[in-house]
Every structure is written in structure tokens, then in C-alpha cells.
Design an enzyme around this catalytic site. Structure first.
Site, PDB file in Angstrom:
ATOM      1  N   THR A 252      32.357  48.762  43.388  1.00 21.30           N
ATOM      2  CA  THR A 252      32.863  47.947  44.510  1.00 21.30           C
ATOM      3  C   THR A 252      34.068  47.137  44.029  1.00 21.30           C
ATOM      4  O   THR A 252      34.114  46.735  42.860  1.00 21.30           O
ATOM      5  CB  THR A 252      31.734  47.018  45.005  1.00 21.30           C
TER       6      THR A 252
ATOM      7  N   GLU B 176      25.472  46.139  41.821  1.00 20.67           N
ATOM      8  CA  GLU B 176      26.265  46.753  40.740  1.00 20.67           C
ATOM      9  C   GLU B 176      25.473  46.762  39.431  1.00 20.67           C
ATOM     10  O   GLU B 176      25.505  47.731  38.679  1.00 20.67           O
ATOM     11  CB  GLU B 176      27.567  45.977  40.542  1.00 20.67           C
TER      12      GLU B 176
ATOM     13  N   GLY C 219      33.301  39.274  41.459  1.00 16.26           N
ATOM     14  CA  GLY C 219      34.370  38.677  42.261  1.00 16.26           C
ATOM     15  C   GLY C 219      34.280  39.151  43.704  1.00 16.26           C
ATOM     16  O   GLY C 219      34.583  38.417  44.638  1.00 16.26           O
TER      17      GLY C 219
ATOM     18  N   ASP D   1      33.184  51.550  37.887  1.00 20.13           N
ATOM     19  CA  ASP D   1      33.250  50.268  38.593  1.00 20.13           C
ATOM     20  C   ASP D   1      34.379  49.428  37.987  1.00 20.13           C
ATOM     21  O   ASP D   1      34.875  49.722  36.896  1.00 20.13           O
ATOM     22  CB  ASP D   1      31.900  49.532  38.472  1.00 20.13           C
ATOM     23  N   GLY D   2      34.752  48.378  38.694  1.00 24.33           N
ATOM     24  CA  GLY D   2      35.757  47.451  38.188  1.00 24.33           C
ATOM     25  C   GLY D   2      35.097  46.286  37.474  1.00 24.33           C
ATOM     26  O   GLY D   2      33.874  46.233  37.315  1.00 24.33           O
TER      27      GLY D   2
ATOM     28  N   ASP E 260      35.929  41.785  36.537  1.00 27.19           N
ATOM     29  CA  ASP E 260      36.832  40.628  36.628  1.00 27.19           C
ATOM     30  C   ASP E 260      37.363  40.245  35.258  1.00 27.19           C
ATOM     31  O   ASP E 260      38.482  39.746  35.137  1.00 27.19           O
ATOM     32  CB  ASP E 260      36.095  39.459  37.291  1.00 27.19           C
TER      33      ASP E 260
ATOM     34  N   SER F  35      38.618  46.412  44.574  1.00 29.34           N
ATOM     35  CA  SER F  35      39.841  47.168  44.869  1.00 29.34           C
ATOM     36  C   SER F  35      40.066  48.321  43.897  1.00 29.34           C
ATOM     37  O   SER F  35      40.495  49.405  44.301  1.00 29.34           O
ATOM     38  CB  SER F  35      41.044  46.224  44.886  1.00 29.34           C
TER      39      SER F  35
HETATM   40  C1  5RP Z   1      32.749  43.305  42.773  1.00 29.05           C
HETATM   41  C2  5RP Z   1      33.215  43.404  41.372  1.00 29.05           C
HETATM   42  C3  5RP Z   1      34.568  44.001  41.154  1.00 29.05           C
HETATM   43  O1  5RP Z   1      34.418  45.146  40.394  1.00 29.05           O
HETATM   44  C4  5RP Z   1      35.434  43.015  40.443  1.00 29.05           C
HETATM   45  O2  5RP Z   1      35.483  41.826  41.254  1.00 29.05           O
HETATM   46  C5  5RP Z   1      36.836  43.537  40.235  1.00 29.05           C
HETATM   47  O3  5RP Z   1      37.453  43.717  41.459  1.00 29.05           O
HETATM   48  P1  5RP Z   1      38.938  44.287  41.589  1.00 29.05           P
HETATM   49  O4  5RP Z   1      38.906  45.706  41.144  1.00 29.05           O
HETATM   50  O5  5RP Z   1      39.214  44.148  43.075  1.00 29.05           O
HETATM   51  O6  5RP Z   1      39.838  43.420  40.763  1.00 29.05           O
HETATM   52  O7  5RP Z   1      32.554  43.057  40.429  1.00 29.05           O
HETATM   53  O8  5RP Z   1      31.527  42.612  42.858  1.00 29.05           O
END
Ligand code: 5RP
Length: 227
Positions: A28, A105, A98, A83-84, A86, A30
């Protein structure tokens, strides 16, 4: 490269871990969204995978893209999750959440054989703590939990949505964003937070990531968890 181009480059690189037949955890945020969109393209080109989304938002996106989905009732083991994050540190400990999805997750990551993080250049830190640690708390306990976390030395803020109401997670809880400053021992802090009644989950992902694909202007670098 812009940050957005970096996110896309990291997402593109993550596709090389995909194989036919895999169950894939879909992240989840961007950067993960870029990966999910690219996975959708591969599926439409014939790749045979099943996804387990880490949020309602990602579930809706995956359905729109035609990615076949499964769930933990049918399947309790995930081959690969993308996954991404922060923040990530040199041990590949992470701060996540974030986007507010860290509970699902973390569940997805915990069932995953290979957990791949896609990151732009702003996510790499020498020590975690610049980004607040999101803590998911049941509404009944929020004030009590906020006091307990403040007693650990953090400044604690209730997350609000765009309308100024308390943010509500997919599991109908709230999020406290907790700034501890530098976190020299994420393992200890993770255990401390977990021991507070009323905390459902928090955004410290300790020893979970196997690989970070870090995009910078020089290209995408693969960073593996140190042995
Ligand atoms: C969502 C997360 C996202 O992976 C993290 O916030 C990074 O987001 P982005 O790829 O938009 O910078 O943990 O809960």
C-alpha cells in the site's frame, strides 16, 4: 529523476522477483501502487499469480486491474511481498504506516517468504526516527495509550483525516503518530510498544525486510539484509 520517477524505477525493478504460480503480497502507498499497476500489466500479459492485498485501497485497485486475489482463509503462505516504506536503516529495519495500512501490511509481511521493499532516495536513513512511528490503537484505549507512549518520551499526535476527523483504519481503529526522535534500538522499542494494552500494531518492522530496492539518480540499488 523526480521522486515519482524514482518510485516507478524501484517498482519496475521489483518485477524481476515475480514467478508464475506465486502468491504475492500487494503493498500500500504510492510506490507500492506503481508496483501493483505493473503487476497488473504482467497479469494481463499472461503471468499467473494470486495476490493478497494489504489494504482495502489496494484490494480495489487490484480488482480493477484484474489481478486474481486470494486470502488467508485459502492460503497461509505468501511467496513474495512488495511494499513501500517510510524509512529503512542499514539493518533493513523499517518504519511503515504513513499510509495507515501497517496492521495488514505487517500481517502480510509476517506470512511472506521474501519481503521486498521499494523505496525512493528519501527513505534511507542511518538511524530510524525522523518519521513518526504510527501506532494503531483501539478507540476505547486511545487516551490511555497516548499517555503511556508519551511516558516513553515520545510526542504523540492523533492522526486526522482530510476532513479533520480522527483517521479510521481498515480495521476501524485510530492511529497515533509518535515521534521518538532517533531510535537507536528499534527491537527494544518494538517490544515496549507491543506490551501496551490497547495497541493493536505499530509501524516498526523489525527484521522483516529481506531486500530494499533503493532508487536514486544513479539507478536502482539492491540492498540485502546484513547476515
Ligand atoms: C502505508 C505504508 C507505505 O508503504 C509507506 O507509507 C510509504 O508510502 P509511499 O510509497 O507513498 O512513500 O507503509 O501504510
Amino acid at each position: 529523476m523526480t521522486l515519482d520517477e524514482q518510485k516507478q524505477a524501484a517498482a519496475r525493478e521489483s518485477l524481476r522477483f515475480l514467478r508464475d504460480g506465486m502468491v504475492v503480497g500487494l503493498g500500500t502507498g504510492s510506490t507500492a501502487t506503481y508496483a501493483v499497476r505493473l503487476i497488473g500489466e504482467r497479469v494481463r500479459a499472461g503471468l499467473k499469480i494470486r495476490g493478497i492485498p494489504s489494504s482495502i485501497q489496494t484490494q480495489q485497485l487490484a480488482q480493477e486491474l484484474g489481478i486474481p486475489l486470494t486470502n488467508f482463509d485459502e492460503c497461509q503462505q505468501i511467496d513474495l511481498s512488495i511494499d513501500g516504506a517510510d524509512e529503512f536503516d542499514p539493518q533493513l529495519h523499517l518504519i511503515k504506516g504513513g499510509g495507515g495500512a501497517m496492521l495488514r501490511e505487517k500481517i502480510v509481511a509476517s506470512a511472506t517468504e521474501k519481503f521486498v521493499i521499494v523505496a525512493d532516495s528519501t527513505k534511507q536513513v542511518a538511524m530510524l526516527g525522523k518519521f513518526p512511528v504510527p501506532v494503531e490503537v483501539i478507540p476505547f484505549a486511545q487516551a490511555l495509550v497516548a499517555k503511556e507512549i508519551a511516558a516513553l518520551g515520545a510526542s504523540v499526535k492523533m492522526r486526522l483525516d482530510k476532513s479533520g476527523n480522527k483517521y479510521v483504519t481498515d480495521e476501524k481503529n485510530h492511529i497515533l503518530d509518535c515521534t521518538f526522535g532517533k531510535i537507536p534500538d528499534p527491537v527494544a522499542l518494538s517490544a515496549q510498544l507491543k506490551s501496551i494494552p490497547g495497541i493493536v500494531e505499530h509501524g516498526l518492522f523489525v527484521d522483516m525486510a529481506d531486500v530494499v530496492l533503493l532508487a536514486t539518480d544513479a539507478g536502482v540499488q539492491e540492498i540485502r539484509k546484513p547476515k
